[in-house]
Design a protein around this motif. Structure first.
Motif, PDB file in Angstrom:
ATOM      1  N   PHE A  96       0.825  -1.209   0.000  1.00  0.00           N
ATOM      2  CA  PHE A  96       0.000   0.000   0.000  1.00  0.00           C
ATOM      3  C   PHE A  96       0.861   1.261   0.000  1.00  0.00           C
ATOM      4  CE2 PHE A  96      -3.315  -2.966   1.074  1.00  0.00           C
ATOM      5  CZ  PHE A  96      -4.471  -2.376   0.582  1.00  0.00           C
ATOM      6  N   GLY A  97       1.943   1.232   0.769  1.00  0.00           N
ATOM      7  CA  GLY A  97       2.828   2.391   0.815  1.00  0.00           C
ATOM      8  C   GLY A  97       3.485   2.667  -0.517  1.00  0.00           C
ATOM      9  N   THR A  98       3.968   1.609  -1.189  1.00  0.00           N
ATOM     10  CA  THR A  98       4.592   1.762  -2.504  1.00  0.00           C
ATOM     11  C   THR A  98       3.596   2.300  -3.517  1.00  0.00           C
ATOM     12  OG1 THR A  98       6.133  -0.057  -2.073  1.00  0.00           O
ATOM     13  CG2 THR A  98       5.780   0.563  -4.375  1.00  0.00           C
ATOM     14  N   TYR A  99       2.385   1.762  -3.487  1.00  0.00           N
ATOM     15  CA  TYR A  99       1.350   2.211  -4.417  1.00  0.00           C
ATOM     16  C   TYR A  99       1.096   3.712  -4.278  1.00  0.00           C
ATOM     17  CZ  TYR A  99      -3.358   3.175  -6.124  1.00  0.00           C
ATOM     18  OH  TYR A  99      -4.438   3.745  -6.739  1.00  0.00           O
ATOM     19  N   HIS A 100       0.872   4.176  -3.055  1.00  0.00           N
ATOM     20  CA  HIS A 100       0.528   5.582  -2.866  1.00  0.00           C
ATOM     21  C   HIS A 100       1.721   6.516  -3.105  1.00  0.00           C
ATOM     22  CE1 HIS A 100      -3.693   5.659  -1.688  1.00  0.00           C
ATOM     23  NE2 HIS A 100      -3.490   4.474  -1.150  1.00  0.00           N
ATOM     24  N   HIS A 101       2.910   6.062  -2.756  1.00  0.00           N
ATOM     25  CA  HIS A 101       4.079   6.902  -3.018  1.00  0.00           C
ATOM     26  C   HIS A 101       4.378   6.989  -4.513  1.00  0.00           C
ATOM     27  CE1 HIS A 101       4.705   6.954   1.288  1.00  0.00           C
ATOM     28  NE2 HIS A 101       5.706   7.795   1.115  1.00  0.00           N
ATOM     29  N   CYS A 102       4.241   5.869  -5.220  1.00  0.00           N
ATOM     30  CA  CYS A 102       4.428   5.902  -6.682  1.00  0.00           C
ATOM     31  C   CYS A 102       3.385   6.799  -7.333  1.00  0.00           C
ATOM     32  CB  CYS A 102       4.320   4.489  -7.255  1.00  0.00           C
ATOM     33  SG  CYS A 102       5.787   3.477  -7.028  1.00  0.00           S
ATOM     34  N   LEU A 103       2.139   6.682  -6.869  1.00  0.00           N
ATOM     35  CA  LEU A 103       1.064   7.488  -7.444  1.00  0.00           C
ATOM     36  C   LEU A 103       1.305   8.976  -7.195  1.00  0.00           C
ATOM     37  CD1 LEU A 103      -1.590   7.071  -8.971  1.00  0.00           C
ATOM     38  CD2 LEU A 103      -2.772   7.054  -6.763  1.00  0.00           C
ATOM     39  N   ALA A 104       1.765   9.310  -5.992  1.00  0.00           N
ATOM     40  CA  ALA A 104       2.049  10.711  -5.672  1.00  0.00           C
ATOM     41  C   ALA A 104       3.173  11.260  -6.540  1.00  0.00           C
ATOM     42  CB  ALA A 104       2.409  10.839  -4.194  1.00  0.00           C
ATOM     43  N   HIS A 105       4.227  10.459  -6.755  1.00  0.00           N
ATOM     44  CA  HIS A 105       5.360  10.906  -7.588  1.00  0.00           C
ATOM     45  C   HIS A 105       4.942  11.064  -9.046  1.00  0.00           C
ATOM     46  CE1 HIS A 105       8.588  11.080  -4.691  1.00  0.00           C
ATOM     47  NE2 HIS A 105       8.276   9.875  -4.236  1.00  0.00           N
ATOM     48  N   ILE A 106       4.126  10.122  -9.542  1.00  0.00           N
ATOM     49  CA  ILE A 106       3.658  10.219 -10.928  1.00  0.00           C
ATOM     50  C   ILE A 106       2.810  11.479 -11.116  1.00  0.00           C
ATOM     51  CG2 ILE A 106       2.131   9.161 -12.646  1.00  0.00           C
ATOM     52  CD1 ILE A 106       3.093   6.428 -11.641  1.00  0.00           C
ATOM     53  N   CYS A 107       1.909  11.734 -10.167  1.00  0.00           N
ATOM     54  CA  CYS A 107       1.061  12.933 -10.257  1.00  0.00           C
ATOM     55  C   CYS A 107       1.889  14.213 -10.164  1.00  0.00           C
ATOM     56  CB  CYS A 107       0.003  12.908  -9.151  1.00  0.00           C
ATOM     57  SG  CYS A 107      -1.281  11.666  -9.388  1.00  0.00           S
ATOM     58  N   GLN A 108       2.925  14.176  -9.330  1.00  0.00           N
ATOM     59  CA  GLN A 108       3.804  15.342  -9.195  1.00  0.00           C
ATOM     60  C   GLN A 108       4.529  15.616 -10.512  1.00  0.00           C
ATOM     61  OE1 GLN A 108       4.277  17.286  -6.262  1.00  0.00           O
ATOM     62  NE2 GLN A 108       5.336  18.635  -7.703  1.00  0.00           N
ATOM     63  N   LEU A 109       5.001  14.556 -11.152  1.00  0.00           N
ATOM     64  CA  LEU A 109       5.732  14.702 -12.413  1.00  0.00           C
ATOM     65  C   LEU A 109       4.812  15.119 -13.558  1.00  0.00           C
ATOM     66  CD1 LEU A 109       8.128  11.603 -12.259  1.00  0.00           C
ATOM     67  CD2 LEU A 109       8.795  14.005 -12.136  1.00  0.00           C
ATOM     68  N   ARG A 110       3.628  14.534 -13.622  1.00  0.00           N
ATOM     69  CA  ARG A 110       2.740  14.770 -14.762  1.00  0.00           C
ATOM     70  C   ARG A 110       1.889  16.025 -14.616  1.00  0.00           C
ATOM     71  NH1 ARG A 110      -0.518   9.789 -17.069  1.00  0.00           N
ATOM     72  NH2 ARG A 110      -0.838  11.411 -18.641  1.00  0.00           N
ATOM     73  N   TYR A 111       1.431  16.302 -13.377  1.00  0.00           N
ATOM     74  CA  TYR A 111       0.458  17.371 -13.201  1.00  0.00           C
ATOM     75  C   TYR A 111       0.959  18.505 -12.312  1.00  0.00           C
ATOM     76  CZ  TYR A 111      -2.166  13.244 -14.628  1.00  0.00           C
ATOM     77  OH  TYR A 111      -2.581  12.112 -15.274  1.00  0.00           O
ATOM     78  N   ALA A 156      -3.078  15.934  -7.191  1.00  0.00           N
ATOM     79  CA  ALA A 156      -3.915  15.994  -8.395  1.00  0.00           C
ATOM     80  C   ALA A 156      -4.628  14.661  -8.598  1.00  0.00           C
ATOM     81  CB  ALA A 156      -3.052  16.312  -9.616  1.00  0.00           C
ATOM     82  N   LYS A 157      -5.777  14.704  -9.262  1.00  0.00           N
ATOM     83  CA  LYS A 157      -6.524  13.477  -9.531  1.00  0.00           C
ATOM     84  C   LYS A 157      -5.785  12.643 -10.568  1.00  0.00           C
ATOM     85  CE  LYS A 157     -10.999  11.653 -10.928  1.00  0.00           C
ATOM     86  NZ  LYS A 157     -12.379  11.930 -11.375  1.00  0.00           N
ATOM     87  N   PRO A 158      -5.426  11.393 -10.228  1.00  0.00           N
ATOM     88  CA  PRO A 158      -4.652  10.580 -11.171  1.00  0.00           C
ATOM     89  C   PRO A 158      -5.511  10.008 -12.291  1.00  0.00           C
ATOM     90  CG  PRO A 158      -5.116   9.320  -9.187  1.00  0.00           C
ATOM     91  CD  PRO A 158      -5.656  10.704  -8.944  1.00  0.00           C
ATOM     92  N   ALA A 159      -4.872   9.755 -13.418  1.00  0.00           N
ATOM     93  CA  ALA A 159      -5.548   9.079 -14.525  1.00  0.00           C
ATOM     94  C   ALA A 159      -5.515   7.573 -14.279  1.00  0.00           C
ATOM     95  CB  ALA A 159      -4.851   9.420 -15.846  1.00  0.00           C
ATOM     96  N   LYS A 160      -6.302   6.837 -15.052  1.00  0.00           N
ATOM     97  CA  LYS A 160      -6.353   5.376 -14.893  1.00  0.00           C
ATOM     98  C   LYS A 160      -4.987   4.743 -15.161  1.00  0.00           C
ATOM     99  CE  LYS A 160     -10.837   5.387 -14.147  1.00  0.00           C
ATOM    100  NZ  LYS A 160     -11.051   6.847 -14.141  1.00  0.00           N
ATOM    101  N   THR A 161      -4.237   5.296 -16.127  1.00  0.00           N
ATOM    102  CA  THR A 161      -2.910   4.745 -16.411  1.00  0.00           C
ATOM    103  C   THR A 161      -1.956   4.971 -15.236  1.00  0.00           C
ATOM    104  OG1 THR A 161      -2.390   6.821 -17.562  1.00  0.00           O
ATOM    105  CG2 THR A 161      -3.073   4.953 -18.924  1.00  0.00           C
TER     106      THR A 161
END
Length: 306
Positions: free
Chosen positions: A71-86, A91-96
């Motif tokens: 769970f920690g890896t999932y949320h940290h990866c999602l936060a980093h992806i959103c930071q890089l992309r948006y 920010a609200k993440p996309a399905k990808t």
């Protein structure tokens, strides 16, 4: 808090689902079982209730770490992806984005779970492999008295730690990571499915005017996400279980591809879906508990901090 909430959710999930996990592993590794109820009846008759909890202590001790990392890896990866992309982690993440983060979560957990999975599968299956044959050229005549209990063969593994030590001594480090290739294929795409389906279902089940579902919505979304993830994971789970059980006595399989081809050739394509119905039945209540515990801990801590 994602790590803490994931740890607590994982422990609760193991407590709910372990007996059916034992039945699932035995069905996948023992061709003699004709179905779920046959396996349950045979296990209970031979080993009573304890037979369903073989190897439980190690998963209970390690699942908090593994679930926490997932769970920690999932949320940290999602936060980093959103930071890089948006430009913002909130920010609200996309399905990808959700799919990639879930895939990363599945890959990371393999390095932690492989040794414990080997020990769990060996302990869950050793009774069948250790059980002496009741007939054959070396069997005692019917009129002979049964041998005393002290002469009965001792189980090869006395517990999870003894199992890990024995596997490491006999098979080396590679033995502890046996089946990890199948585990990578299983957990990568199944966790991508897991988190993506949970996010989509939560979005659908969130009442108008709110930003998150109620408890019933979390229960339904978590249960359905678990079922979908296991539906995707079952073929590789069968191969993983067979590779990990294949180390007691003469080895049958040379690797993932050989195991898959041999299993399909001997038992037909249906072998890859052995335990599918049981996996889905087990996944719904287990993941209901996992996600409702996870969300409850997060909401509780947010309430305390605000």
């Amino acid at each position: 808090m994602d790590f803490v909430a994931g740890a607590l959710g994982g422990v609760c999930g193991v407590a709910v689902g372990y007996p059916l996990d034992t039945v699932k592993v035995r069905i996948q590794t023992e061709p003699k079982y004709t179905g779920i109820w046959h396996c349950i009846r045979d296990t209970y008759r031979q080993e009573q209730v304890w037979g369903f909890y073989r190897g439980l202590s190690l998963p209970v001790c390690t699942v908090s770490l593994v679930s926490s990392v997932s769970f920690g890896t999932y949320h940290h990866c999602l936060a980093h992806i959103c930071q890089l992309r948006y430009g913002s982690a909130d920010a609200k993440p996309a399905k990808t984005d959700i799919t990639l983060s879930g895939f990363a979560s599945g890959l990371v957990r393999v390095f932690l779970t492989s040794p414990t999975e080997v020990a769990k599968v060996r302990l869950q299956t050793q009774t069948q492999q250790q059980r002496p044959s009741a007939s054959g050229p070396s069997a005692a005549p019917p009129m002979c008295p049964a041998p005393p209990a002290s002469l009965a063969p001792e189980p090869k593994y006395r517990g999870p730690l003894h199992c890990l030590a024995t596997v490491a001594q006999e098979e080396g480090l590679r033995g502890l990571y046996k089946g990890s290739s199948a585990l990578l294929f299983r957990d990568g795409h199944s966790f991508a499915t897991y988190f993506l389906s949970y996010a989509i279902l939560c979005e659908w089940l969130t009442p108008a005017g709110r930003n998150q579902p109620d408890v019933l919505g979390v229960l339904v979304a978590g249960g359905c996400a678990g079922v979908l993830a296991w539906a995707v994971a079952t073929p590789m789970d069968v191969i993983k279980s067979r590779l990990q059980a294949d180390g007691q006595g003469q080895q049958r399989y040379r690797g993932l591809l050989h195991c898959m081809v041999s299993s399909v050739r001997e038992e037909g394509p249906r072998v890859l879906f052995k335990g599918l119905s049981l996996n889905c039945c087990r996944a719904f209540p287990v993941n209901m508990v996992v996600f409702v515990t996870y969300e409850a801990v997060l909401r509780l801590t947010r309430g305390l901090l605000t």
